[in-house]
Design a protein around this motif. Structure first.
Motif, mmCIF file in Angstrom:
data_model
loop_
_atom_site.group_PDB
_atom_site.id
_atom_site.type_symbol
_atom_site.label_atom_id
_atom_site.label_comp_id
_atom_site.label_asym_id
_atom_site.label_seq_id
_atom_site.Cartn_x
_atom_site.Cartn_y
_atom_site.Cartn_z
ATOM 1 N N LEU A 16 56.476 77.057 84.155
ATOM 2 C CA LEU A 16 56.423 77.242 85.601
ATOM 3 C C LEU A 16 56.880 75.990 86.340
ATOM 4 O O LEU A 16 57.262 76.061 87.507
ATOM 5 N N LEU A 61 56.309 81.096 93.335
ATOM 6 C CA LEU A 61 55.531 80.483 92.256
ATOM 7 C C LEU A 61 54.338 81.358 91.892
ATOM 8 O O LEU A 61 54.014 81.529 90.711
ATOM 9 N N GLN A 62 53.678 81.909 92.878
ATOM 10 C CA GLN A 62 52.532 82.788 92.623
ATOM 11 C C GLN A 62 52.960 84.035 91.863
ATOM 12 O O GLN A 62 52.280 84.470 90.922
ATOM 13 N N GLN A 68 55.565 84.289 89.867
ATOM 14 C CA GLN A 68 55.879 83.883 88.497
ATOM 15 C C GLN A 68 54.608 83.671 87.677
ATOM 16 O O GLN A 68 54.546 84.038 86.496
ATOM 17 N N LEU A 69 53.589 83.082 88.305
ATOM 18 C CA LEU A 69 52.317 82.875 87.600
ATOM 19 C C LEU A 69 51.699 84.201 87.198
ATOM 20 O O LEU A 69 51.285 84.384 86.045
ATOM 21 N N TYR A 98 48.010 77.856 84.233
ATOM 22 C CA TYR A 98 47.492 77.276 85.473
ATOM 23 C C TYR A 98 47.779 75.776 85.527
ATOM 24 O O TYR A 98 47.993 75.216 86.613
ATOM 25 N N GLN A 107 50.492 74.378 84.235
ATOM 26 C CA GLN A 107 51.897 74.312 84.644
ATOM 27 C C GLN A 107 52.054 74.580 86.138
ATOM 28 O O GLN A 107 52.855 73.910 86.813
ATOM 29 N N CYS A 108 51.298 75.537 86.641
ATOM 30 C CA CYS A 108 51.357 75.847 88.068
ATOM 31 C C CYS A 108 50.897 74.651 88.905
ATOM 32 O O CYS A 108 51.515 74.320 89.935
ATOM 33 N N GLU A 112 53.570 72.066 88.957
ATOM 34 C CA GLU A 112 54.636 72.452 89.884
ATOM 35 C C GLU A 112 54.242 72.177 91.334
ATOM 36 O O GLU A 112 55.065 71.704 92.135
#
Length: 242
Positions: A8, A87-88, A90-91, A113, A115-116, A119
């Motif tokens: 992510l 991003l959300q 993709q998560l 989480y 990785q998120c 980012e």
């Protein structure tokens, strides 16, 4: 070594470098011009951008892997991201694709989480360096607590396993003691039965002996009575003759 999996956290395109080429401060090596002519002074905006990139690369080190005799380096992207919704999405998609658990301990969910969060740190560092550094402190504090809780969990699990093993050993000892006590109890019960049987036999024997003595005593009394009667009769006869 295989290339890193998709993340992510946004990265630039990988750069091929030589194994002997140094990596300065963990940054990807970029080709330099062969000319040794002095470079002109850079604008303040470009200097600020390079400083931001240096901080960004120090916070989020590049990924390095090898393929055969080639060495690849991939640095985090310095391009700003304008959509957090993407991003959300993709998560959520990766959580679904990798079948992460919704509750409880799940390494996959924790990795995604993390990785998120990296980012988000990247995005905030590009827009505001101070905010990115503060988020870095928050991330490091969270990781420290997670490591502490993981250590505590592992030690508690080891303690629990030791207690279970001790209880199993103690259970085996108690089982052996129980069997020994049950055997002793049966032996004592058998001894009680044997004692009662002996008592009953002695009681019957004594009753028979007493009955025999009573009969013998009664016969002796009867014999003495007859003897007494005979003596009285003989004494009366003797008295009449005289």
């Amino acid at each position: 070594m295989l290339p890193p999996a998709d993340s992510l956290l946004q990265y630039d395109n990988p750069v091929l470098v030589s194994r002997k080429s140094p990596l300065v401060h963990g940054l990807s090596v970029k080709p330099t011009p062969g000319s040794s002519a002095p470079t002109p002074s850079k604008p303040a905006v470009e200097i600020s951008k390079e400083r931001t990139e240096d901080i960004l690369h120090a916070i989020l080190p590049p990924r390095v892997w090898s393929e055969g005799n080639k060495l690849w380096v991939q640095s985090v992207s310095s391009t700003p991201e304008t959509s957090v919704v993407r991003l959300q999405e993709q998560l959520d998609l990766k959580l679904k694709q990798r079948q992460a658990r919704e509750t409880g301990i799940c390494p996959i969910r924790r990795e995604l989480y993390s990785q998120c969060f990296d980012e988000l740190i990247r995005q905030q560092t590009i827009s505001c360096t101070e905010r990115g550094l503060l988020l870095l402190r928050v991330r490091n504090e969270i990781r420290m607590f997670m490591t502490a809780y993981q250590t505590l969990y592992e030690s508690s699990m080891a303690f629990g396993i030791r207690r279970v093993l001790q209880s199993e050993i103690g259970k085996a000892d108690m089982e052996r003691k129980k069997q020994a006590l049950e055997k002793d109890n049966k032996d004592l019960e058998q001894k009680i039965k044997d004692t009662w049987a002996k008592c009953e036999a002695i009681k019957i024997k004594e009753m028979e002996r007493r009955e025999a003595e009573d009969r013998k005593h009664a016969e002796e009394i009867e014999y003495l009575k007859r003897t007494n009667e005979q003596l009285k009769f003989q004494l009366g006869s003797f008295t009449q003759k005289t």
